[in-house]
Scaffold this motif. Sequence first.
Motif, PDB file in Angstrom:
ATOM      1  N   SER A  38       0.820  -1.208   0.000  1.00  0.00           N
ATOM      2  CA  SER A  38       0.000   0.000   0.000  1.00  0.00           C
ATOM      3  C   SER A  38       0.858   1.263   0.000  1.00  0.00           C
ATOM      4  O   SER A  38       0.337   2.365  -0.144  1.00  0.00           O
ATOM      5  N   TYR A  39       2.167   1.105   0.145  1.00  0.00           N
ATOM      6  CA  TYR A  39       3.052   2.281   0.112  1.00  0.00           C
ATOM      7  C   TYR A  39       4.458   1.852  -0.267  1.00  0.00           C
ATOM      8  O   TYR A  39       5.005   0.881   0.275  1.00  0.00           O
ATOM      9  N   HIS A  40       5.075   2.588  -1.189  1.00  0.00           N
ATOM     10  CA  HIS A  40       6.442   2.293  -1.616  1.00  0.00           C
ATOM     11  C   HIS A  40       7.089   3.575  -2.102  1.00  0.00           C
ATOM     12  O   HIS A  40       6.669   4.157  -3.100  1.00  0.00           O
ATOM     13  N   PRO A  64      -6.122   7.105   3.440  1.00  0.00           N
ATOM     14  CA  PRO A  64      -5.250   7.798   4.406  1.00  0.00           C
ATOM     15  C   PRO A  64      -4.597   6.861   5.409  1.00  0.00           C
ATOM     16  O   PRO A  64      -5.165   5.833   5.783  1.00  0.00           O
ATOM     17  N   ARG A  65      -3.396   7.227   5.829  1.00  0.00           N
ATOM     18  CA  ARG A  65      -2.667   6.461   6.849  1.00  0.00           C
ATOM     19  C   ARG A  65      -3.205   6.708   8.245  1.00  0.00           C
ATOM     20  O   ARG A  65      -2.982   5.923   9.161  1.00  0.00           O
ATOM     21  N   HIS A  70      -4.535  10.308  14.133  1.00  0.00           N
ATOM     22  CA  HIS A  70      -4.907   9.219  15.033  1.00  0.00           C
ATOM     23  C   HIS A  70      -5.411   8.026  14.213  1.00  0.00           C
ATOM     24  O   HIS A  70      -5.499   8.089  12.993  1.00  0.00           O
ATOM     25  N   PHE A  71      -5.739   6.933  14.903  1.00  0.00           N
ATOM     26  CA  PHE A  71      -6.335   5.740  14.295  1.00  0.00           C
ATOM     27  C   PHE A  71      -5.435   5.123  13.219  1.00  0.00           C
ATOM     28  O   PHE A  71      -5.912   4.667  12.180  1.00  0.00           O
ATOM     29  N   ALA A  76      -4.620   1.247   8.824  1.00  0.00           N
ATOM     30  CA  ALA A  76      -3.771   0.215   8.229  1.00  0.00           C
ATOM     31  C   ALA A  76      -4.590  -1.020   7.893  1.00  0.00           C
ATOM     32  O   ALA A  76      -4.421  -1.626   6.822  1.00  0.00           O
ATOM     33  N   TYR A  77      -5.502  -1.397   8.788  1.00  0.00           N
ATOM     34  CA  TYR A  77      -6.348  -2.569   8.551  1.00  0.00           C
ATOM     35  C   TYR A  77      -7.260  -2.324   7.344  1.00  0.00           C
ATOM     36  O   TYR A  77      -7.413  -3.187   6.481  1.00  0.00           O
ATOM     37  N   LEU A  78      -7.848  -1.132   7.281  1.00  0.00           N
ATOM     38  CA  LEU A  78      -8.759  -0.824   6.177  1.00  0.00           C
ATOM     39  C   LEU A  78      -8.015  -0.756   4.850  1.00  0.00           C
ATOM     40  O   LEU A  78      -8.529  -1.202   3.812  1.00  0.00           O
TER      41      LEU A  78
END
Length: 412
Positions: A38-40, A64-65, A70-71, A76-78
């Motif tokens: 999801s990110y590189h 969004p990260r 927060h959260f 990350a899970y989503l």
Amino acid sequence: MKILCIHPDLGIGGAERLMIDVGLSLKRIGQDVKFVTSYHDPKRCFPETIDGSLEVKVSANWFPRSICGHFYALCAYLRMIILAFSVVIQSKICDSNSFDLVICDLVSAQIPFLKWLYKFIHGKPLRVIFYCHHPDQLLTQKHSLIRSVYRFPLNWLEEVTTGMADRILVNSDYTASVFRSTFHSLTKVDIKVLYPICNFGSLDMPVKDKLSDTKIPSDNSTVFLSINRYERKKGLSLCIEAFAVVKKQLKSRDEEIPYCHLIVAGGYDDRLRENVEYYQELVNLAAKLGVDKEVTFLKSPSDERKRALIHRCTALVYTPQDEHFGIVPLEAMFLQTPVIACNSGGPLETVKDGLTGFLCDPMAESFARAMLKFVDDRGLSRKMGKKGRRHVLKEFSSRTFDEHLLAVIQEQ
């Protein structure tokens, strides 16, 4: 076999290094491997992800990260769930994106979505292997009731979805014990230890970086090196405090004071508030202890620079407590550099106390005693270094890793 490796963020870190080694190992044993993340960031990653060694695709990076800072865990899970939907749908649309097996790590939330959607679209089951480096819930500090309430459903989801993997791997016997004590509903689930390895090929490349743009001494001075991410859980303050004790004890001796230097190098991401804050805390600590002139701080050194640093140093000072495994001590020992580490977690399985380094209590005085041995005995580093390389080549070879990984993917 077409294998898809899924990792949340292909940056620079131990988990990232391990998954890259998994991908390279799969290629060595003749498998077709692709990475999805999801990110590189090409400016902050391992070279194998940009030099063509591994095919990397980014998906779901638009999510969004965090939400207002927060959260992070929830996001990350989503992100990974969205990524799961994306890769399965694309595997149906385009044959070049198809896969037969998934290996993922760090986040397990996507596992049921991968399996359910894949079976719905393709009409056959998908085998998923989850590599657990450490339970995610143990990496989060619960300082308040609100945070505990927030983490409760995420912790439950982590345990349930981890258990849905067809095979669970862990990186050490220590992590296996933590896994058992954390995931109570998975105590009867079969788990297998697959030790990480060093990337021997890249480590053995000639060192071209002379460190000329740093204030690191180029003579025969005693140099200690710490390599870890700028995160509080890595305990980097311990190496600075221990170095200050070393300097104090050397000054108390009625003899010429040998020059010593400490290098604190680690992964740094200015998107992460903790990295920014902790880096400044460490700089302030060195100044407070009066050793700032003899401590060099480096952010996100390249692989070539990291090799140059290990070659230059007298000993590696590895400070994390209860570390899941720790690949840096292996890299150091392979490059004939002894290791000073905490007597807990992964180093208990990799560092041979008194032979390839020293295992110490997590206190400045204990680390300082080990560091002083290298100051007083200039030949000790070389003696232990030779033993360390032999130890790593015998116990943590790529051949052994390839054989174990091949056995895992061929399981029915």
